[in-house]
Design an enzyme around this catalytic site. Structure first.
Site, PDB file in Angstrom:
ATOM      1  N   LYS A   1     110.457  97.643  38.615  1.00 26.44           N
ATOM      2  CA  LYS A   1     110.867  97.803  37.206  1.00 26.44           C
ATOM      3  C   LYS A   1     112.371  98.080  37.165  1.00 26.44           C
ATOM      4  CE  LYS A   1     109.482 102.632  36.609  1.00 26.44           C
ATOM      5  NZ  LYS A   1     109.040 103.147  37.871  1.00 26.44           N
TER       6      LYS A   1
ATOM      7  N   ASP B   1     100.990  88.459  47.184  1.00 22.63           N
ATOM      8  CA  ASP B   1     100.475  87.366  46.340  1.00 22.63           C
ATOM      9  C   ASP B   1     100.656  85.989  46.989  1.00 22.63           C
ATOM     10  OD1 ASP B   1     100.148  89.480  44.545  1.00 22.63           O
ATOM     11  OD2 ASP B   1     102.048  89.070  43.541  1.00 22.63           O
TER      12      ASP B   1
ATOM     13  N   GLN C   1      95.162  97.106  48.932  1.00 23.53           N
ATOM     14  CA  GLN C   1      95.605  95.832  49.530  1.00 23.53           C
ATOM     15  C   GLN C   1      97.077  95.835  49.921  1.00 23.53           C
ATOM     16  OE1 GLN C   1      93.613  92.499  46.868  1.00 23.53           O
ATOM     17  NE2 GLN C   1      93.697  94.455  45.856  1.00 23.53           N
TER      18      GLN C   1
HETATM   19  N1  LIG Z   1     114.840  96.050  39.516  1.00 23.35           N
HETATM   20  C1  LIG Z   1     113.913  95.137  39.711  1.00 23.35           C
HETATM   21  N2  LIG Z   1     113.768  94.548  40.891  1.00 23.35           N
HETATM   22  C2  LIG Z   1     112.798  93.631  41.088  1.00 23.35           C
HETATM   23  N3  LIG Z   1     111.933  93.225  40.158  1.00 23.35           N
HETATM   24  C3  LIG Z   1     112.050  93.769  38.943  1.00 23.35           C
HETATM   25  C4  LIG Z   1     113.018  94.752  38.683  1.00 23.35           C
HETATM   26  N4  LIG Z   1     112.869  95.117  37.410  1.00 23.35           N
HETATM   27  C5  LIG Z   1     111.873  94.413  36.899  1.00 23.35           C
HETATM   28  N5  LIG Z   1     111.397  93.581  37.806  1.00 23.35           N
HETATM   29  C6  LIG Z   1     110.344  92.665  37.517  1.00 23.35           C
HETATM   30  O1  LIG Z   1     109.196  93.159  38.152  1.00 23.35           O
HETATM   31  C7  LIG Z   1     108.392  92.114  38.498  1.00 23.35           C
HETATM   32  C8  LIG Z   1     108.167  92.286  39.944  1.00 23.35           C
HETATM   33  O2  LIG Z   1     107.094  91.563  40.211  1.00 23.35           O
HETATM   34  P1  LIG Z   1     107.237  90.350  41.054  1.00 23.35           P
HETATM   35  O3  LIG Z   1     105.871  89.976  41.377  1.00 23.35           O
HETATM   36  O4  LIG Z   1     108.007  89.258  40.476  1.00 23.35           O
HETATM   37  O5  LIG Z   1     108.021  91.063  42.219  1.00 23.35           O
HETATM   38  P2  LIG Z   1     108.352  90.441  43.454  1.00 23.35           P
HETATM   39  O6  LIG Z   1     109.658  90.862  43.910  1.00 23.35           O
HETATM   40  O7  LIG Z   1     108.100  89.008  43.229  1.00 23.35           O
HETATM   41  O8  LIG Z   1     107.333  91.071  44.466  1.00 23.35           O
HETATM   42  P3  LIG Z   1     105.774  91.255  44.320  1.00 23.35           P
HETATM   43  O9  LIG Z   1     105.268  89.972  43.782  1.00 23.35           O
HETATM   44  O10 LIG Z   1     105.336  91.555  45.687  1.00 23.35           O
HETATM   45  O11 LIG Z   1     105.613  92.417  43.390  1.00 23.35           O
HETATM   46  C9  LIG Z   1     109.133  90.807  38.181  1.00 23.35           C
HETATM   47  O12 LIG Z   1     108.658  90.305  36.959  1.00 23.35           O
HETATM   48  C10 LIG Z   1     110.544  91.249  38.054  1.00 23.35           C
HETATM   49  O13 LIG Z   1     111.286  90.469  37.150  1.00 23.35           O
HETATM   50  O1  LIG Z   2     102.299  98.071  41.678  1.00 27.88           O
HETATM   51  P1  LIG Z   2     101.996  97.621  40.284  1.00 27.88           P
HETATM   52  O2  LIG Z   2     103.158  97.827  39.373  1.00 27.88           O
HETATM   53  O3  LIG Z   2     100.730  98.215  39.781  1.00 27.88           O
HETATM   54  O4  LIG Z   2     101.820  96.038  40.322  1.00 27.88           O
HETATM   55  C1  LIG Z   2     100.655  95.418  40.707  1.00 27.88           C
HETATM   56  C2  LIG Z   2     100.956  93.982  40.968  1.00 27.88           C
HETATM   57  O5  LIG Z   2     101.817  93.871  42.086  1.00 27.88           O
HETATM   58  C3  LIG Z   2     101.199  93.092  43.076  1.00 27.88           C
HETATM   59  O6  LIG Z   2     100.449  93.942  43.914  1.00 27.88           O
HETATM   60  C4  LIG Z   2     102.215  92.357  43.904  1.00 27.88           C
HETATM   61  O7  LIG Z   2     102.941  91.474  43.125  1.00 27.88           O
HETATM   62  C5  LIG Z   2     100.258  92.173  42.287  1.00 27.88           C
HETATM   63  O8  LIG Z   2      99.267  91.585  43.093  1.00 27.88           O
HETATM   64  C6  LIG Z   2      99.752  93.125  41.238  1.00 27.88           C
HETATM   65  O9  LIG Z   2      99.363  92.435  40.082  1.00 27.88           O
HETATM   66 MG   LIG Z   3     105.983  88.286  42.606  1.00 21.98          MG
END
Ligand SMILES: Nc1ncnc2c1ncn2[C@@H]1O[C@H](COP(=O)(O)OP(=O)(O)OP(=O)(O)O)[C@@H](O)[C@H]1O
Ligand SMILES: O=P(O)(O)OC[C@H]1O[C@](O)(CO)[C@@H](O)[C@@H]1O
Ligand SMILES: [Mg+2]
Length: 363
Positions: free
Chosen positions: A79, A142, A289
């Protein structure tokens, strides 16, 4: 420009295997090239903080303990997007300039950003705007990044989900129940598909293939006719209700509340019980997970990615992401990895495999 000092940060949801990357980057950058490696805390949040939150990595990171640890010793965030930073009152402001200034304050010659699609998109935009040199490493349970066959964390998540099915099967058989397991994956069904095959699921529900309860009920009835007293159903979190609505959970309150997928398992379990009379129970696997001890594949891949990322910096190749392709590490333009979510191919090998095994997708 001769490289002397590089930064590293982890971003997005954590996953198993991140620490093996950090270890490999430090070992190769320091051990082979003699560079200083600065670990930035909590992704972009560390660069926004004043003073900037970062520490020089030292030999403690090089130990093999790091290989065994889940999570990330650097901390992470999913975030606080600096381009649209959420305020308490619900408005958004652009704080990208502050993040770039934070990067400059650290005096870094290059940055290794470890993230999924969302994070790499943000980091790349920051690098372009701030004129800094970025190399990316793909991670996300993912497995939805393009241009790489695997991202760090996926194998461990699949192992955990498979193990959950292994644990559910005996109790399902003992009680003659239909067990529904909800797994993560955001908009992709990769975890559900792989774990469903490995863990002997009877039904796999993924967002890429539309299901109907009629088809699932038929599969359950066929199993019963064949003498089976139980069934295993695995469902990916982004699967929608039969009429196409997605189910989400809200975390926190007010303008800064966060929404994630979550709840489809209970919907499927309740509807199946109502419609087929089966006794159902639902397990939502959740963040189990993401944590846990990294599987060997994630450790090996993390190590290979870390070493290759450092080599890219040494060769002066930037705006590139390391990737796994046909048994080796390659590198690709970051933009190729983030231009669209790599979801399950409904006509791909694993879907065909599952169908060949008689697994139903509810279609
Ligand atoms: N400071 C930040 N750094 C990274 N992602 C952020 C940040 N603030 C908000 N986000 C949002 O949070 C979400 C993070 O989920 P996202 O799935 O895209 O992360 P990721 O880096 O792809 O890794 P993962 O899929 O493992 O969570 C995205 O929609 C991204 O735009
Ligand atoms: O850790 P959070 O903010 O609950 O996010 C959960 C999401 O992040 C992930 O674990 C990785 O992108 C997704 O599979 C899941 O929807
Ligand atoms: Mg992602």
């Amino acid at each position: 420009m001769a490289i002397k000092r590089i930064g590293i940060l982890t971003s997005g949801g954590d996953c198993a295997g991140l620490n093996s990357i950090i270890r490999a980057v430090y070992a190769h950058a320091k051990g082979h090239f003699g560079w200083e490696v600065i670990g930035i805390h909590n992704g972009t949040a560390g660069l926004l903080a004043r003073p900037v939150e970062a520490t020089a990595l030292d030999e403690r990171v090089a130990g093999s303990d790091m290989l065994r640890q889940g999570g990330t010793i650097l901390g992470t965030t999913n975030k606080g997007d600096p381009f649209a930073f959420l305020q308490e009152d619900g408005s958004h402001i652009d704080r990208s300039g502050e993040v770039i200034e934070g990067f400059r304050l650290l005096g870094l010659d290059a940055l290794i950003g470890i993230g999924g699609d969302g994070s790499l998109d943000i980091l790349r935009r920051l690098a372009i705007q701030g004129g800094f040199q970025l190399v990316a490493i793909p991670k996300t349970i993912d497995n939805d990044l393009g241009a790489t066959e695997l991202s760090i964390g996926f194998e461990t998540a699949v192992q955990t989900a498979t193990s959950a099915l292994d644990h559910l099967q005996p109790t399902a058989a003992s009680h003659s129940r239909v067990m529904v397991l909800e797994v993560m994956g955001r908009d992709a069904g990769h975890i559900a598909l792989s774990a469903g095959i490995a863990g002997g699921a009877d039904v796999i529900l993924i967002p890429e293939i539309r299901y109907s309860f009629a088809a699932i009920e038929k599969k359950l009835a066929d199993l019963r006719k064949g003498g089976r007293n139980f069934a295993l159903v695995i469902v990916a979190e982004a699967v929608r209700t039969e009429n196409g609505q997605s189910i989400t959970s809200v975390h926190g309150g007010g303008a800064t509340a966060m929404q994630t997928y979550g709840g489809i398992g209970h919907y499927i379990g309740t509807e199946l019980a109502k419609r087929s009379g089966a006794e159902t129970r639902v397990t939502v696997l959740g963040h189990v997970q993401r944590g846990g001890t990294p599987e060997p594949k994630d450790r090996v891949l993390g190590s290979a990615f870390g070493v290759h990322a450092v080599d890219l910096i040494a060769e002066g190749k930037f705006d590139r992401m390391v990737a796994w392709n046909s048994r080796r590490v390659i590198d690709v333009p970051i933009v190729d990895a983030i231009k669209g979510a790599a979801t399950v191919d409904p006509h791909g090998t694993l879907v065909k495999t599952a169908r060949g095994l008689g697994i139903s997708f509810g279609d």
